[in-house]
Enzyme design. Structure first.
Site, PDB file in Angstrom:
ATOM      1  N   HIS A   9     -18.808   2.097  14.317  1.00 50.53           N
ATOM      2  CA  HIS A   9     -19.827   1.829  13.291  1.00 50.53           C
ATOM      3  C   HIS A   9     -20.187   0.355  13.296  1.00 50.53           C
ATOM      4  CE1 HIS A   9     -21.953   1.795   9.439  1.00 50.53           C
ATOM      5  NE2 HIS A   9     -22.176   3.064   9.738  1.00 50.53           N
ATOM      6  N   GLU A  47     -20.251  11.225  11.435  1.00 56.17           N
ATOM      7  CA  GLU A  47     -20.830  12.308  12.229  1.00 56.17           C
ATOM      8  C   GLU A  47     -19.810  13.314  12.757  1.00 56.17           C
ATOM      9  OE1 GLU A  47     -23.638  12.261  11.490  1.00 56.17           O
ATOM     10  OE2 GLU A  47     -24.992  10.875  12.489  1.00 56.17           O
TER      11      GLU A  47
HETATM   12  N1  CMC Z   1     -17.523   5.073  22.160  1.00 54.02           N
HETATM   13  C1  CMC Z   1     -17.153   4.194  23.090  1.00 54.02           C
HETATM   14  N2  CMC Z   1     -17.334   2.863  22.995  1.00 54.02           N
HETATM   15  C2  CMC Z   1     -17.910   2.417  21.869  1.00 54.02           C
HETATM   16  C3  CMC Z   1     -18.312   3.281  20.854  1.00 54.02           C
HETATM   17  C4  CMC Z   1     -18.103   4.647  21.023  1.00 54.02           C
HETATM   18  N3  CMC Z   1     -18.455   5.538  20.083  1.00 54.02           N
HETATM   19  N4  CMC Z   1     -18.866   2.559  19.854  1.00 54.02           N
HETATM   20  C5  CMC Z   1     -18.841   1.276  20.246  1.00 54.02           C
HETATM   21  N5  CMC Z   1     -18.257   1.200  21.453  1.00 54.02           N
HETATM   22  C6  CMC Z   1     -18.018  -0.019  22.218  1.00 54.02           C
HETATM   23  C7  CMC Z   1     -19.289  -0.468  22.911  1.00 54.02           C
HETATM   24  O1  CMC Z   1     -19.417   0.096  24.188  1.00 54.02           O
HETATM   25  C8  CMC Z   1     -19.131  -1.961  22.940  1.00 54.02           C
HETATM   26  O2  CMC Z   1     -18.316  -2.305  24.037  1.00 54.02           O
HETATM   27  P1  CMC Z   1     -18.664  -3.610  24.936  1.00 54.02           P
HETATM   28  O3  CMC Z   1     -18.524  -4.759  23.962  1.00 54.02           O
HETATM   29  O4  CMC Z   1     -17.633  -3.583  26.002  1.00 54.02           O
HETATM   30  O5  CMC Z   1     -20.060  -3.421  25.426  1.00 54.02           O
HETATM   31  C9  CMC Z   1     -18.323  -2.267  21.667  1.00 54.02           C
HETATM   32  O6  CMC Z   1     -17.657  -1.055  21.315  1.00 54.02           O
HETATM   33  C10 CMC Z   1     -19.206  -2.675  20.513  1.00 54.02           C
HETATM   34  O7  CMC Z   1     -20.266  -1.769  20.418  1.00 54.02           O
HETATM   35  P2  CMC Z   1     -21.710  -2.140  19.867  1.00 54.02           P
HETATM   36  O8  CMC Z   1     -22.695  -1.284  20.576  1.00 54.02           O
HETATM   37  O9  CMC Z   1     -21.926  -3.605  19.869  1.00 54.02           O
HETATM   38  O10 CMC Z   1     -21.577  -1.731  18.391  1.00 54.02           O
HETATM   39  P3  CMC Z   1     -22.760  -1.380  17.431  1.00 54.02           P
HETATM   40  O11 CMC Z   1     -22.433  -1.962  16.129  1.00 54.02           O
HETATM   41  O12 CMC Z   1     -24.086  -1.752  17.999  1.00 54.02           O
HETATM   42  O13 CMC Z   1     -22.670   0.193  17.475  1.00 54.02           O
HETATM   43  C11 CMC Z   1     -22.720   2.456  16.960  1.00 54.02           C
HETATM   44  C12 CMC Z   1     -22.482   1.033  16.405  1.00 54.02           C
HETATM   45  C13 CMC Z   1     -22.563   3.444  15.837  1.00 54.02           C
HETATM   46  C14 CMC Z   1     -24.141   2.534  17.508  1.00 54.02           C
HETATM   47  C15 CMC Z   1     -21.690   2.732  18.087  1.00 54.02           C
HETATM   48  O14 CMC Z   1     -20.378   2.672  17.583  1.00 54.02           O
HETATM   49  C16 CMC Z   1     -21.952   4.065  18.781  1.00 54.02           C
HETATM   50  O15 CMC Z   1     -22.757   4.137  19.693  1.00 54.02           O
HETATM   51  N6  CMC Z   1     -21.257   5.171  18.342  1.00 54.02           N
HETATM   52  C17 CMC Z   1     -21.501   6.467  18.900  1.00 54.02           C
HETATM   53  C18 CMC Z   1     -22.728   7.104  18.266  1.00 54.02           C
HETATM   54  C19 CMC Z   1     -22.452   7.524  16.837  1.00 54.02           C
HETATM   55  O16 CMC Z   1     -21.417   8.120  16.517  1.00 54.02           O
HETATM   56  N7  CMC Z   1     -23.444   7.277  15.969  1.00 54.02           N
HETATM   57  C20 CMC Z   1     -23.360   7.591  14.565  1.00 54.02           C
HETATM   58  C21 CMC Z   1     -23.190   6.350  13.757  1.00 54.02           C
HETATM   59  S1  CMC Z   1     -22.661   6.696  12.066  1.00 54.02           S
HETATM   60  C22 CMC Z   1     -24.071   7.407  11.381  1.00 54.02           C
HETATM   61  C23 CMC Z   1     -24.958   6.400  10.815  1.00 54.02           C
HETATM   62  O17 CMC Z   1     -24.616   5.840   9.742  1.00 54.02           O
HETATM   63  O18 CMC Z   1     -25.995   6.154  11.421  1.00 54.02           O
END
Ligand code: CMC
Length: 360
Positions: free
Chosen positions: A243, A302
Site C-alpha cells: 500500500h 483487496e
Molecule cells: N508485490 C510485489 N512487490 C511489491 C508489491 C506487491 N504487491 N507492492 C510493492 N512492491 C514492491 C515494488 O515492486 C517496489 O519494489 P522496488 O523498489 O524494488 O521497485 C517496492 O515494493 C515499492 O513499491 P511502489 O510501487 O513504490 O509502491 P507504491 O506505493 O507505488 O505501490 C501499490 C502501492 C498498492 C500500487 C503496490 O503495493 C501494488 O502494486 N500492489 C499490488 C496491487 C494491489 O494490491 N492494489 C490494491 C491497492 S489497495 C486498494 C486501494 O486502496 O486502492
C-alpha cells in the site's frame, strides 16, 4: 518533486484519515466501530452531512427510489455494451446520466453502479435484468438484483460491511481524480466518471479479480511458495499486498476478514476456502518480507475483498464494479467538499524536454 505525489498534501478534508500506522477514521469514527455495525445508508448520510442542505434523516427510501429511477436507464444496455468488461459497461451507462450538484444527482450516482452492475452481470449470462425493490436496503437489493433471488441475512451483512469498509479512504487515486474534476465545477456525474476510470486500474480497484486468479492457479497450500516465488521472479506484483500509505496492516483487510469469518461460520463460503486463502497470505507475507526487508508489504483490502465477493457470488470480472458501489459515496462527498472550499486544482509540471531551437 515527489514521485507519484507520495507524501504531498493536496487537500484538506473532514471526511477520512488514512494513518500509516494502520488506522482509518471516517468523519470521527474508527473503521473498527463502523464496519459491521453501521448500515451503508447511514454511512452515506455521515459522509454527506453538511454537503447537501436537504439531506433526509433516513436515506433508505430516497436511495431505493433512486435505484428504481436509474433502472430506466437500462434501455441503453445494448449488445455493444455487453461485449465490454462489466466496469467498462458501467462506466458507459453512468456517462449517460445528467450532470448536477444536488442530492437527486448524488443519489442517482450511488444507485448507478449497483443497478447497472447487477443488470450487466445478468445480461452477460443471458438473463433479463431484475427490477429494483426500493423497500430493501441497498446491499440486499444489490444481491437480489444480481442473483434473481433474495440473499440470506449473513450475505446482506457481509456486503453491507464491504460497502461501508470501502466507502472512503483519504486522497486515493480515484478520489483525487474526482476532486480534480469537481474543482473545475464540471458536476458530480463527471467527477464520478473520473473516479470510475481511475478505480479500474489493477494498482487500485482492479486488484481483487486477479487475487481469485492467483488463488485458483495456486490451487492448494503446498503450491503457494513456488507459485509466489515464480511470480515475483517474473517481476509480477502480488495482488492484494502492499500500500502507498499503510506501513502496517491495512485495517480494511481485518474488517473484511472478520466478515468472511462470519460467512464461514454460517457455512456461506466454500468449505476450506478461508483456510486456504490464509495459508497463501501467510506464505506471501513471509516471501515479501524476505525479498523486501526495508519495505513493509502487508495484506491490503483487496485480498479479503476477493474472498467476500466470491462468497456472495459476484463474478471476479465484476469485483471492481462492487468497489465502485461503495467508493462512489466518497467520490461524491469529496467532490462537494472540493467545490465548497477548494480552488481549481492546477499543479505545475517541470519541463525536462529540449529548450527551443532555431527552426531550420
Ligand atoms: N508485490 C510485489 N512487490 C511489491 C508489491 C506487491 N504487491 N507492492 C510493492 N512492491 C514492491 C515494488 O515492486 C517496489 O519494489 P522496488 O523498489 O524494488 O521497485 C517496492 O515494493 C515499492 O513499491 P511502489 O510501487 O513504490 O509502491 P507504491 O506505493 O507505488 O505501490 C501499490 C502501492 C498498492 C500500487 C503496490 O503495493 C501494488 O502494486 N500492489 C499490488 C496491487 C494491489 O494490491 N492494489 C490494491 C491497492 S489497495 C486498494 C486501494 O486502496 O486502492
Amino acid at each position: 518533486m515527489s514521485d507519484g505525489l507520495e507524501g504531498v498534501v493536496a487537500a484538506e478534508t473532514v471526511l477520512s484519515e488514512v494513518d500509516a500506522a494502520g488506522r482509518l477514521v471516517i468523519r470521527g469514527f474508527s473503521l473498527d466501530d463502523l464496519a459491521g455495525r453501521t448500515a451503508f445508508e447511514d454511512l452515506v448520510h455521515l459522509l454527506f452531512e453538511g454537503f447537501f442542505p436537504d439531506l433526509p434523516a433516513d436515506l433508505g427510501p430516497a436511495l431505493g427510489a433512486a435505484r428504481a429511477q436509474t433502472f430506466i436507464q437500462l434501455q441503453a444496455l445494448d449488445t455493444g455494451l455487453l461485449d465490454l468488461s462489466p466496469i467498462e459497461a458501467v462506466r458507459a451507462l453512468t456517462a449517460r446520466l445528467p450532470d448536477g450538484d444536488d442530492l437527486a444527482t448524488a443519489l442517482r450516482l450511488i444507485a448507478a453502479p449497483a443497478v447497472f452492475t447487477a443488470a450487466v452481470v445478468r445480461a452477460q449470462a443471458g438473463e433479463a435484468p431484475v427490477r429494483p425493490d426500493p423497500t430493501l436496503c441497498h446491499a440486499a437489493d444489490i444481491l437480489r438484483m444480481m442473483r434473481g433471488r433474495p440473499a440470506s441475512g449473513d450475505e446482506v451483512e457481509a456486503l453491507d460491511t464491504y460497502l461501508v469498509t470501502v466507502s472512503d479512504h483519504g486522497l486515493n487515486a480515484s478520489t483525487f481524480a474526482a476532486r480534480v474534476i469537481a474543482s473545475t465545477r464540471a458536476g458530480l456525474t463527471s467527477a464520478v466518471l473520473g473516479g470510475i476510470g481511475a478505480l479500474k486500474g489493477p494498482l487500485h480497484g482492479g486488484a481483487p479479480g486477479p487475487v481469485i486468479e492467483m488463488l485458483d492457479e495456486i490451487g492448494e497450500p503446498a503450491n503457494a511458495r513456488a507459485w509466489i516465488e515464480g511470480a515475483l521472479a517474473r517481476g509480477d506484483r502480488l495482488m492484494g499486498f502492499g500500500h502507498r500509505v499503510y506501513r502496517s496492516r491495512d485495517p480494511r483487510a481485518d474488517a473484511l476478514k472478520g466478515a468472511v469469518r462470519r460467512l464461514n461460520e454460517g457455512a456461506s463460503i466454500r468449505p476450506g476456502r478461508l483456510a486456504f486463502a490464509e495459508a497463501v497470505e501467510t506464505a506471501a507475507l513471509a516471501i515479501l518480507k524476505a525479498r523486501k526487508p526495508d519495505r513493509s508489504l502487508q495484506t491490503n483490502v483487496e485480498f479479503y475483498t476477493a474472498l467476500l465477493l466470491e462468497a456472495v457470488e459476484f463474478p471476479p470480472a465484476a469485483f471492481t464494479c462492487v468497489f465502485a458501489m461503495g467508493r462512489v459515496a466518497g467520490w461524491i462527498a469529496h467532490s462537494r467538499e472540493q467545490v465548497a472550499g477548494g480552488r481549481l486544482i492546477r499543479p505545475q509540471s517541470l519541463y525536462i524536454g529540449p529548450q527551443p531551437r532555431k527552426a531550420a
